[in-house]
Every structure is written in structure tokens, then in C-alpha cells.
Design a protein around this motif. Structure first.
Motif, mmCIF file in Angstrom:
data_model
loop_
_atom_site.group_PDB
_atom_site.id
_atom_site.type_symbol
_atom_site.label_atom_id
_atom_site.label_comp_id
_atom_site.label_asym_id
_atom_site.label_seq_id
_atom_site.Cartn_x
_atom_site.Cartn_y
_atom_site.Cartn_z
ATOM 1 N N UNK A 1 0.834 -1.210 0.000
ATOM 2 C CA UNK A 1 0.000 0.000 0.000
ATOM 3 C C UNK A 1 0.866 1.256 0.000
ATOM 4 N N UNK A 2 1.932 1.251 0.799
ATOM 5 C CA UNK A 2 2.834 2.408 0.857
ATOM 6 C C UNK A 2 3.556 2.587 -0.475
ATOM 7 N N UNK A 3 4.029 1.489 -1.044
ATOM 8 C CA UNK A 3 4.724 1.543 -2.338
ATOM 9 C C UNK A 3 3.810 2.060 -3.441
ATOM 10 N N UNK A 4 2.573 1.598 -3.458
ATOM 11 C CA UNK A 4 1.632 2.019 -4.494
ATOM 12 C C UNK A 4 1.299 3.508 -4.397
ATOM 13 N N UNK A 5 1.230 4.014 -3.178
ATOM 14 C CA UNK A 5 0.832 5.416 -2.998
ATOM 15 C C UNK A 5 2.004 6.381 -3.103
ATOM 16 N N UNK A 6 3.202 5.947 -2.702
ATOM 17 C CA UNK A 6 4.322 6.881 -2.679
ATOM 18 C C UNK A 6 5.595 6.427 -3.355
ATOM 19 N N UNK A 7 5.622 5.205 -3.871
ATOM 20 C CA UNK A 7 6.826 4.706 -4.517
ATOM 21 C C UNK A 7 7.856 4.190 -3.526
ATOM 22 N N UNK A 8 9.015 3.791 -4.061
ATOM 23 C CA UNK A 8 10.040 3.174 -3.228
ATOM 24 C C UNK A 8 10.564 4.104 -2.142
ATOM 25 N N UNK A 9 10.655 5.400 -2.439
ATOM 26 C CA UNK A 9 11.175 6.342 -1.440
ATOM 27 C C UNK A 9 10.281 6.424 -0.219
ATOM 28 N N UNK B 1 5.148 -11.303 -3.713
ATOM 29 C CA UNK B 1 3.720 -11.438 -3.402
ATOM 30 C C UNK B 1 2.861 -11.034 -4.600
ATOM 31 N N UNK B 2 3.235 -9.949 -5.260
ATOM 32 C CA UNK B 2 2.474 -9.479 -6.420
ATOM 33 C C UNK B 2 2.561 -10.490 -7.565
ATOM 34 N N UNK C 1 2.358 -4.794 -13.191
ATOM 35 C CA UNK C 1 3.332 -3.700 -13.204
ATOM 36 C C UNK C 1 2.628 -2.369 -13.430
ATOM 37 N N UNK C 2 1.540 -2.387 -14.190
ATOM 38 C CA UNK C 2 0.755 -1.168 -14.392
ATOM 39 C C UNK C 2 0.157 -0.703 -13.065
ATOM 40 N N UNK C 3 -0.311 -1.661 -12.253
ATOM 41 C CA UNK C 3 -0.907 -1.324 -10.963
ATOM 42 C C UNK C 3 0.153 -1.044 -9.900
ATOM 43 N N UNK C 4 1.319 -1.684 -10.026
ATOM 44 C CA UNK C 4 2.404 -1.538 -9.043
ATOM 45 C C UNK C 4 3.697 -1.234 -9.807
ATOM 46 N N UNK D 1 7.795 0.821 -19.452
ATOM 47 C CA UNK D 1 7.654 2.063 -20.210
ATOM 48 C C UNK D 1 6.263 2.663 -20.012
ATOM 49 N N UNK D 2 5.249 1.805 -20.010
ATOM 50 C CA UNK D 2 3.875 2.268 -19.798
ATOM 51 C C UNK D 2 3.730 2.896 -18.414
ATOM 52 N N UNK D 3 4.335 2.258 -17.399
ATOM 53 C CA UNK D 3 4.261 2.783 -16.034
ATOM 54 C C UNK D 3 5.013 4.103 -15.923
ATOM 55 N N UNK D 4 6.170 4.198 -16.599
ATOM 56 C CA UNK D 4 6.957 5.434 -16.568
ATOM 57 C C UNK D 4 6.186 6.581 -17.217
ATOM 58 N N UNK D 5 5.532 6.301 -18.338
ATOM 59 C CA UNK D 5 4.731 7.331 -19.006
ATOM 60 C C UNK D 5 3.588 7.800 -18.112
ATOM 61 N N UNK D 6 2.959 6.858 -17.418
ATOM 62 C CA UNK D 6 1.850 7.210 -16.526
ATOM 63 C C UNK D 6 2.328 8.106 -15.392
ATOM 64 N N UNK D 7 3.511 7.791 -14.827
ATOM 65 C CA UNK D 7 4.055 8.616 -13.740
ATOM 66 C C UNK D 7 4.409 10.004 -14.246
ATOM 67 N N UNK D 8 4.960 10.064 -15.448
ATOM 68 C CA UNK D 8 5.348 11.349 -16.027
ATOM 69 C C UNK D 8 4.132 12.245 -16.234
#
Length: 228
Positions: A30-38, A73-74, A103-106, A160-167
Motif C-alpha cells: 500500500x505504501x509503495x503504491x501510494x508513494x513509490x520506493x522512497x 507477493x504481487x 506492473x501497471x498497478x504496481x 515504459x507504460x508505467x513510466x509514461x503514466x508517472x510522467x
């Protein structure tokens, strides 16, 4: 003494129920999904779970272990979602799409898999791909390359799809507007020099990433039919 009591009363109450490894991993995801690795720190976990460091360390060694286990787990969820009795082509398609969607979700999962391709869950994923290729009668000497091609395609496109979404999430432009702008740029280029790109402009603005990904998987499936 009154001062100490006041300070103590400001602390968040500790949980009284048992703290399981499963709960820790679910909370980490949950933390990773909302805020990323940092955002994933042991401090963040202790606050979210109302517990102490000792209780966390009882189940995981450190942040690296936590991130790796969350990734496993994922991916395990992807494998469990595949239908075991499906025909091989359908099974490969479902596994590929399952990893893409995961990977799109996480988005952090793709990065972790690239760093640690020896993780148990990814090895299980490779093994499942290998069994399905065997069931499709792909020649043994070609299976390694075929499995690698498919997994690398999935990981690459999904990342790449996930990176584009974050951008896009960090800017003022949504995906639809971005693609429309890109299509407009493609439409203006010299059709004599770039005939394919110019013609593709019409589809660029309206294409669906997931459907295009699946089209790539189908191209792969058509290709491995020649490896028998």
C-alpha cells in the motif's frame, strides 16, 4: 515526572493484536503504491501499523528484503490468477497480460524484477512460460530464447507504460491530450520521407496501450509457431 507523562501520552497507541508477516507485506505494498520506493521506510511501517521496529524486524530483515518480498507477493498473485487447464496459447497470453497489469498497478515491481531476476516468483513465472512453450511443441533449443523474448517484452513495455503514466501524473497534461498532441506532430511531417509514421498518426491518438500490448503478444505467439 508530569512532563514525561505528557510526552508519553502524545505517542500513538501500540497495537494489541498479533502482527503477521502477511499484514506487513500488504501494508508495504500500500505504501509503495501510494508513494513509490522512497516512501517505503521501516519508520513509515511502524507508524502505519502502530508497532515498534522490533516487531517489524521479527518478520523482515530490512527494506531490501521487504521490497523483494512484496514483489514476490504481487507476482505470485499473477501466477495464481492464471488458469492451469487453459490451452497453452491462452495460458501464455494470460500470464503475459497478468504481469503487464501487475506492473501497471504496481510500477515499482518492474524495477525490482530488473534488479533481481533471480527472485523465486520470477523464476516460477519463467518456469510457467517454459512449460507452456513445451506444450506448444517449441523446440527445446529455442525455448530459452523464446521465453526470454516474451518476458523481456512484457517487462519492457510494462515498465515504459508505467513510466509514461508517472510522467503524465506529475504534469498538467493527461494521456489523451498528450497523444493527440503527438499525433498532430506526426501528421505534419513529410509523408514522402516518413510514409509509415505519417499514416500511423491517425491511430496514435486513439490507440489503447493494453490492446497494443496484447497485439504484440499475439505477434509473438504467431512467431513461435515457426519454432516447432
Amino acid at each position: 515526572m508530569e512532563q514525561r507523562a505528557a510526552k508519553g501520552s502524545a505517542r500513538a497507541p501500540r497495537r494489541t493484536d498479533g502482527l503477521s508477516r502477511k499484514l506487513i507485506i500488504r501494508t508495504a505494498i500500500e505504501i509503495l503504491d501510494s508513494g513509490g520506493e522512497k516512501a517505503l521506510t521501516l519508520r513509515a511501517l511502524t507508524v502505519r501499523l502502530s508497532t515498534g521496529y522490533g516487531a517489524i524486524y521479527h518478520h523482515v530483515a530490512d527494506k531490501s528484503d521487504l521490497l523483494a518480498t512484496a514483489t514476490d507477493d504481487v507476482i505470485t498473485g499473477v501466477l495464481s490468477g492464471a488458469v492451469a487447464d487453459a490451452d497453452p496459447r491462452t495460458g501464455l497470453r494470460r500470464l503475459a497480460l497478468g504481469l503487464f497489469d501487475a506492473i501497471d498497478a504496481h510500477p515499482w515491481v518492474g524495477a525490482e524484477l530488473s534488479r533481481r531476476p533471480w527472485r523465486p516468483a520470477l523464476l516460477d513465472f519463467y518456469e510457467s512460460i517454459g512449460r507452456l512453450l513445451d506444450a506448444l511443441a517449441v523446440a527445446e533449443e529455442a525455448r530459452f530464447d523464446a521465453a526470454g523474448a516474451l518476458v523481456n517484452y512484457v517487462l519492457g513495455v510494462a515498465a515504459q507504460n508505467a513510466a509514461n503514466a508517472r510522467l503524465l501524473a506529475g504534469g498538467d497534461t493527461d494521456r489523451e491530450t498528450f497523444l493527440e498532441d503527438a499525433a498532430a506532430q506526426w501528421a505534419q511531417i513529410d509523408p514522402a520521407r516518413y510514409p509509415f509514421v505519417h499514416a500511423a498518426a491517425a491511430r496514435l491518438g486513439e490507440h489503447d496501450d493494453r490492446e497494443q500490448f496484447l497485439a504484440g503478444v499475439d505477434i509473438f505467439l504467431a512467431g513461435i509457431a515457426t519454432l516447432r
